[in-house]
Design an enzyme around this catalytic site. Structure first.
Site, PDB file in Angstrom:
ATOM      1  N   THR A 188     -51.435  -2.185 -11.721  1.00 24.95           N
ATOM      2  CA  THR A 188     -50.009  -1.963 -11.969  1.00 24.95           C
ATOM      3  C   THR A 188     -49.356  -3.338 -12.103  1.00 24.95           C
ATOM      4  OG1 THR A 188     -50.110  -0.008 -10.560  1.00 24.95           O
ATOM      5  CG2 THR A 188     -47.916  -0.861 -11.097  1.00 24.95           C
ATOM      6  N   LYS A 210     -46.161   3.697 -15.833  1.00 21.45           N
ATOM      7  CA  LYS A 210     -46.653   3.599 -14.449  1.00 21.45           C
ATOM      8  C   LYS A 210     -45.505   3.232 -13.493  1.00 21.45           C
ATOM      9  CE  LYS A 210     -49.140   3.042 -10.790  1.00 21.45           C
ATOM     10  NZ  LYS A 210     -49.509   4.164  -9.961  1.00 21.45           N
ATOM     11  N   LYS A 213     -44.068  -4.836  -4.351  1.00 20.15           N
ATOM     12  CA  LYS A 213     -44.440  -5.457  -5.639  1.00 20.15           C
ATOM     13  C   LYS A 213     -43.998  -4.552  -6.792  1.00 20.15           C
ATOM     14  CE  LYS A 213     -48.450  -4.538  -7.215  1.00 20.15           C
ATOM     15  NZ  LYS A 213     -49.121  -3.707  -8.230  1.00 20.15           N
TER      16      LYS A 213
HETATM   17  P1  NAP Z   1     -56.320  -4.084  -2.780  1.00 23.88           P
HETATM   18  O1  NAP Z   1     -57.157  -3.188  -1.955  1.00 23.88           O
HETATM   19  O2  NAP Z   1     -55.394  -5.027  -2.110  1.00 23.88           O
HETATM   20  O3  NAP Z   1     -57.308  -4.915  -3.743  1.00 23.88           O
HETATM   21  C1  NAP Z   1     -56.804  -5.958  -4.528  1.00 23.88           C
HETATM   22  C2  NAP Z   1     -57.940  -6.602  -5.300  1.00 23.88           C
HETATM   23  O4  NAP Z   1     -57.417  -7.700  -6.055  1.00 23.88           O
HETATM   24  C3  NAP Z   1     -59.045  -7.181  -4.402  1.00 23.88           C
HETATM   25  O5  NAP Z   1     -60.271  -7.048  -5.050  1.00 23.88           O
HETATM   26  C4  NAP Z   1     -58.624  -8.648  -4.330  1.00 23.88           C
HETATM   27  O6  NAP Z   1     -59.671  -9.532  -4.009  1.00 23.88           O
HETATM   28  C5  NAP Z   1     -58.166  -8.877  -5.755  1.00 23.88           C
HETATM   29  N1  NAP Z   1     -57.342 -10.061  -5.879  1.00 23.88           N
HETATM   30  C6  NAP Z   1     -56.117 -10.278  -5.323  1.00 23.88           C
HETATM   31  N2  NAP Z   1     -55.660 -11.495  -5.675  1.00 23.88           N
HETATM   32  C7  NAP Z   1     -56.622 -12.043  -6.463  1.00 23.88           C
HETATM   33  C8  NAP Z   1     -56.729 -13.282  -7.159  1.00 23.88           C
HETATM   34  N3  NAP Z   1     -55.749 -14.208  -7.102  1.00 23.88           N
HETATM   35  N4  NAP Z   1     -57.851 -13.526  -7.893  1.00 23.88           N
HETATM   36  C9  NAP Z   1     -58.838 -12.595  -7.952  1.00 23.88           C
HETATM   37  N5  NAP Z   1     -58.797 -11.398  -7.327  1.00 23.88           N
HETATM   38  C10 NAP Z   1     -57.689 -11.136  -6.603  1.00 23.88           C
HETATM   39  O7  NAP Z   1     -55.416  -3.260  -3.806  1.00 23.88           O
HETATM   40  P2  NAP Z   1     -55.695  -1.809  -4.445  1.00 23.88           P
HETATM   41  O8  NAP Z   1     -55.074  -0.787  -3.582  1.00 23.88           O
HETATM   42  O9  NAP Z   1     -57.115  -1.717  -4.839  1.00 23.88           O
HETATM   43  O10 NAP Z   1     -54.774  -1.931  -5.754  1.00 23.88           O
HETATM   44  C11 NAP Z   1     -55.197  -2.628  -6.914  1.00 23.88           C
HETATM   45  C12 NAP Z   1     -54.188  -2.377  -8.037  1.00 23.88           C
HETATM   46  O11 NAP Z   1     -54.094  -0.946  -8.262  1.00 23.88           O
HETATM   47  C13 NAP Z   1     -52.758  -2.828  -7.737  1.00 23.88           C
HETATM   48  O12 NAP Z   1     -52.170  -3.298  -8.919  1.00 23.88           O
HETATM   49  C14 NAP Z   1     -52.073  -1.553  -7.264  1.00 23.88           C
HETATM   50  O13 NAP Z   1     -50.675  -1.606  -7.445  1.00 23.88           O
HETATM   51  C15 NAP Z   1     -52.740  -0.519  -8.144  1.00 23.88           C
HETATM   52  N6  NAP Z   1     -52.771   0.841  -7.614  1.00 23.88           N
HETATM   53  C16 NAP Z   1     -53.024   1.066  -6.283  1.00 23.88           C
HETATM   54  C17 NAP Z   1     -53.039   2.379  -5.804  1.00 23.88           C
HETATM   55  C18 NAP Z   1     -53.286   2.676  -4.342  1.00 23.88           C
HETATM   56  O14 NAP Z   1     -52.950   3.790  -3.898  1.00 23.88           O
HETATM   57  N7  NAP Z   1     -53.852   1.754  -3.559  1.00 23.88           N
HETATM   58  C19 NAP Z   1     -52.815   3.450  -6.675  1.00 23.88           C
HETATM   59  C20 NAP Z   1     -52.601   3.192  -8.038  1.00 23.88           C
HETATM   60  C21 NAP Z   1     -52.568   1.881  -8.491  1.00 23.88           C
HETATM   61  P3  NAP Z   1     -59.984  -9.900  -2.461  1.00 23.88           P
HETATM   62  O15 NAP Z   1     -60.888  -8.797  -1.958  1.00 23.88           O
HETATM   63  O16 NAP Z   1     -60.609 -11.224  -2.516  1.00 23.88           O
HETATM   64  O17 NAP Z   1     -58.665  -9.927  -1.725  1.00 23.88           O
END
Ligand code: NAP
Length: 301
Positions: free
Chosen positions: A97, A173, A239
């Protein structure tokens, strides 16, 4: 066997999505900044790359599921990035997102390397991702979306297309998350009113849960005060509301409700609740109604 895909970002969502791609028969080359998160996939025939660039093969497909605009720009724009390695015929399918403006900028950047950018943000929490129940909004070049379709089939329950503008799917989104969070906030108010009226949150959750799966899921989290582990933490919610407000400002679209929701999330951050589920805004609403101290059990410090 289906082709080998590159996958970057094995957080809560990426982990589940990558597992489903593997189950669907795709080969995977994965990269995660924190290497330990690749452990669940290593040993299942998945190649664990030491850099983001290493996941790409010329003319192939790379999916990304990183946290935000900054993270995505970091992995895409670095010298010698996976985009450069993909080269002509390559596709980058971005599931995060992010701001529509960032998607458009990245699409232009990718075009210089003859790589097509497909915006494919998803609806559904990590449980939905694990169950292949995501809904995917997609926009970008028609041929690249067509080539991505079997991938979407492997990770979700359906796709809705929004044309060729790479920013369009991200606008959708953000609109969706505005709607979802408005529902959560209203739900929190209703639950607090029920609590103060002697009905109790759990009783209200029972009937409100019949309205829709969204109401059912969040009414239960709020009634049970189960804000940990966070499926979608306050920080990611903030965010997204910031992205909503920024996108709205670009077209002079006032969104007073979004501004209120922003402040509720900001207040949760100020109270050290940034890592709780975003429905933990209910704690602040309860406090405003004088419901203490039972609902304060999650107040850090
Ligand atoms: P998350 O668990 O916090 O995972 C974030 C990922 O991004 C991790 O692999 C992290 O790596 C990586 N990352 C962060 N900063 C980085 C950087 N500077 N360089 C390289 N990798 C980096 O988040 P998530 O829940 O999976 O969400 C991921 C995306 O999906 C977001 O945009 C979120 O808004 C969207 N989303 C989330 C949900 C939900 O319910 N969670 C639903 C729909 C959409 P590390 O492991 O090293 O930190």
């Amino acid at each position: 066997m289906a082709e080998t895909l590159g996958f970057i970002g094995l957080g809560n969502m990426g982990q589940a999505i990558a597992s489903n791609l593997l189950a669907a028969g795709y080969g995977l080359r994965v990269y995660n900044r924190t290497a330990s998160k690749t452990a669940p996939l290593a040993g299942k025939g998945v190649y664990v790359a030491k850099s983001a660039a290493e996941v790409a093969s010329p003319g192939g497909i790379v999916l990304t599921m990183v946290a935000d605009d900054h993270a995505l720009e970091q992995v895409c724009l670095a010298h010698g990035s996976f985009v450069e390695k993909l080269g002509p015929g390559g596709i980058h399918t971005s599931l995060s997102t992010i701001a529509p403006a960032t998607a458009r900028r990245l699409s232009e950047h990718h075009a210089k390397h003859n790589v097509q950018y497909v915006a494919s943000p998803v609806f559904g929490r990590p449980e939905a991702a694990a169950a292949k129940k995501l809904w995917i909004a997609t926009s970008g070049p028609a041929a690249a979306k067509k080539r991505s379709q079997p991938i979407f089939d492997a990770i979700g329950q359906g796709v809705v297309e929004f044309g060729e503008d790479p920013g369009a799917a991200n606008v959708v989104k953000l609109c969706g998350n505005l709607l979802i969070f408005a529902t959560i906030d209203a739900l929190a108010e209703a639950m607090v009113l029920a609590e103060k009226s002697g009905i109790g949150m759990k009783s209200l959750a029972e009937i409100v849960g019949k309205f829709s799966p969204l109401h059912a899921s969040y009414a239960n989290i709020i009634a049970e005060q189960k804000f940990e582990p966070a499926g979608f933490p306050v920080l990611l919610g903030l965010k997204d509301i910031n992205l909503v407000l920024r996108t709205a400002a670009e077209s002079a679209t006032p969104l007073p409700l979004a501004s209120l929701l922003h402040d509720h999330l900001l207040s949760a951050v100020a109270k050290k609740r940034e890592n709780l589920d975003w429905s933990a805004v209910a704690l602040g609403i309860a406090e405003d109604a004088g419901l203490k101290p039972s609902l304060q059990s999650k107040v850090a410090g």
